[in-house]
Design a protein around this motif. Structure first.
Motif, mmCIF file in Angstrom:
data_model
loop_
_atom_site.group_PDB
_atom_site.id
_atom_site.type_symbol
_atom_site.label_atom_id
_atom_site.label_comp_id
_atom_site.label_asym_id
_atom_site.label_seq_id
_atom_site.Cartn_x
_atom_site.Cartn_y
_atom_site.Cartn_z
ATOM 1 N N LYS A 123 0.689 11.889 0.902
ATOM 2 C CA LYS A 123 0.442 13.370 0.537
ATOM 3 C C LYS A 123 0.353 13.726 -0.850
ATOM 4 N N GLN A 124 2.052 12.978 -1.095
ATOM 5 C CA GLN A 124 2.428 13.778 -2.484
ATOM 6 C C GLN A 124 1.322 13.623 -3.436
ATOM 7 N N ALA A 166 -12.840 32.975 -5.951
ATOM 8 C CA ALA A 166 -12.499 31.920 -5.382
ATOM 9 C C ALA A 166 -11.329 31.756 -5.116
ATOM 10 N N MET A 167 -11.107 30.402 -4.060
ATOM 11 C CA MET A 167 -9.371 30.620 -3.533
ATOM 12 C C MET A 167 -9.538 29.536 -3.804
ATOM 13 N N VAL A 168 -8.259 28.921 -4.314
ATOM 14 C CA VAL A 168 -8.191 27.286 -4.216
ATOM 15 C C VAL A 168 -6.419 27.133 -3.944
ATOM 16 N N TYR A 169 -6.321 25.885 -3.753
ATOM 17 C CA TYR A 169 -4.920 25.027 -2.337
ATOM 18 C C TYR A 169 -4.982 24.522 -3.089
ATOM 19 N N SER A 170 -3.532 24.459 -3.707
ATOM 20 C CA SER A 170 -2.268 23.162 -3.908
ATOM 21 C C SER A 170 -1.208 23.475 -3.712
ATOM 22 N N ALA A 171 -0.688 21.682 -3.380
ATOM 23 C CA ALA A 171 1.070 21.732 -2.909
ATOM 24 C C ALA A 171 1.426 22.240 -1.041
ATOM 25 N N GLY A 172 0.425 22.721 -0.434
ATOM 26 C CA GLY A 172 0.166 23.419 0.416
ATOM 27 C C GLY A 172 -0.475 25.025 0.917
ATOM 28 N N LYS A 173 -0.101 25.915 -0.660
ATOM 29 C CA LYS A 173 -0.707 27.154 -0.732
ATOM 30 C C LYS A 173 -2.324 27.317 -1.308
ATOM 31 N N ARG A 199 0.580 -1.047 0.037
ATOM 32 C CA ARG A 199 -0.099 -0.262 -0.327
ATOM 33 C C ARG A 199 0.871 0.867 -0.231
ATOM 34 N N PRO A 200 0.868 2.185 -1.372
ATOM 35 C CA PRO A 200 1.353 3.433 -0.761
ATOM 36 C C PRO A 200 1.310 4.183 0.286
ATOM 37 N N ASP A 201 2.570 4.476 1.047
ATOM 38 C CA ASP A 201 2.777 5.034 2.623
ATOM 39 C C ASP A 201 2.338 6.470 3.225
ATOM 40 N N LEU A 202 2.155 6.855 3.603
ATOM 41 C CA LEU A 202 1.473 8.209 4.091
ATOM 42 C C LEU A 202 2.260 9.747 3.597
ATOM 43 N N LEU A 203 3.752 9.456 3.381
ATOM 44 C CA LEU A 203 4.362 10.647 2.884
ATOM 45 C C LEU A 203 4.041 10.616 1.369
ATOM 46 N N LEU A 204 4.277 9.393 0.211
ATOM 47 C CA LEU A 204 3.411 9.376 -1.164
ATOM 48 C C LEU A 204 2.366 9.704 -1.130
#
Length: 167
Positions: free
Chosen positions: A14-15, A149-156, A7-12
């Motif tokens: 998130k990426q 509208a505001m959008v969100y990507s890669a933590g920003k 199973r893909p790990d949590l870090l992967l």
């Protein structure tokens, strides 16, 4: 073939999820006489006819039980002018509505002023999905403004009105 797959790990994961651009919403409901809410990016339209949407909320959220008990909730699509609103609703606090411009919708759910769009919805189904509850809702009231509208990507956060069309 009897292959086993890790199973893909949590870090992967998130990426992977950081590659997806999503909108930003604040989901609100009344808890008796007290308005409550949280920032949610797990929102999607399900159907236009009848108008149906879904939001997913982590069950450990302090707002979850209020939403679970509610018959109606509001989904406020956040505008580019509301970074402070998102930051307020993204953390735990006793009174996230202090000093906030909001008004009850036709069914009592808190609609936040200056949003790009707002909808009040009737909860039709509550589905358990791992750590979250998915609320499937029928839209009973909606408004839209001319605010981007505001959008969100890669933590920003980004200005959804400043996106460049392709082709």
């Amino acid at each position: 073939m009897n292959a086993t797959h890790a199973r893909p790990d949590l870090l992967l994961m998130k990426q992977v999820n950081r590659q997806f651009v999503t909108g930003v919403t604040v989901v609100t409901a009344m808890d008796g006489e007290k308005p409550r809410g949280l920032a949610v990016n797990a929102f999607s339209s399900v159907s236009l006819d009848p108008p149906t949407v879904m939001v997913a909320v982590q069950r450990t959220s302090s707002t979850h039980d209020c939403l679970y008990r509610a018959t109606h909730l509001a989904i406020n699509i956040v505008s580019v002018d509301q970074v402070d609103v998102v930051n307020t609703f993204a953390v735990k606090s006793d009174d996230k509505f202090a000093g906030l411009d909001w008004a009850p919708g036709p069914f009592g759910s808190p609609l936040i002023g200056h949003s790009a769009a707002q909808m009040e919805v009737e909860i039709r189904e509550r589905l358990q999905a791992s750590t979250h509850t998915v609320f499937v809702c029928r839209v009973v009231h909606a408004t839209v403004s001319d605010r981007p509208a505001m959008v969100y990507s890669a933590g920003k956060f980004f200005d959804g009105g400043a996106l460049s069309p392709l082709g």
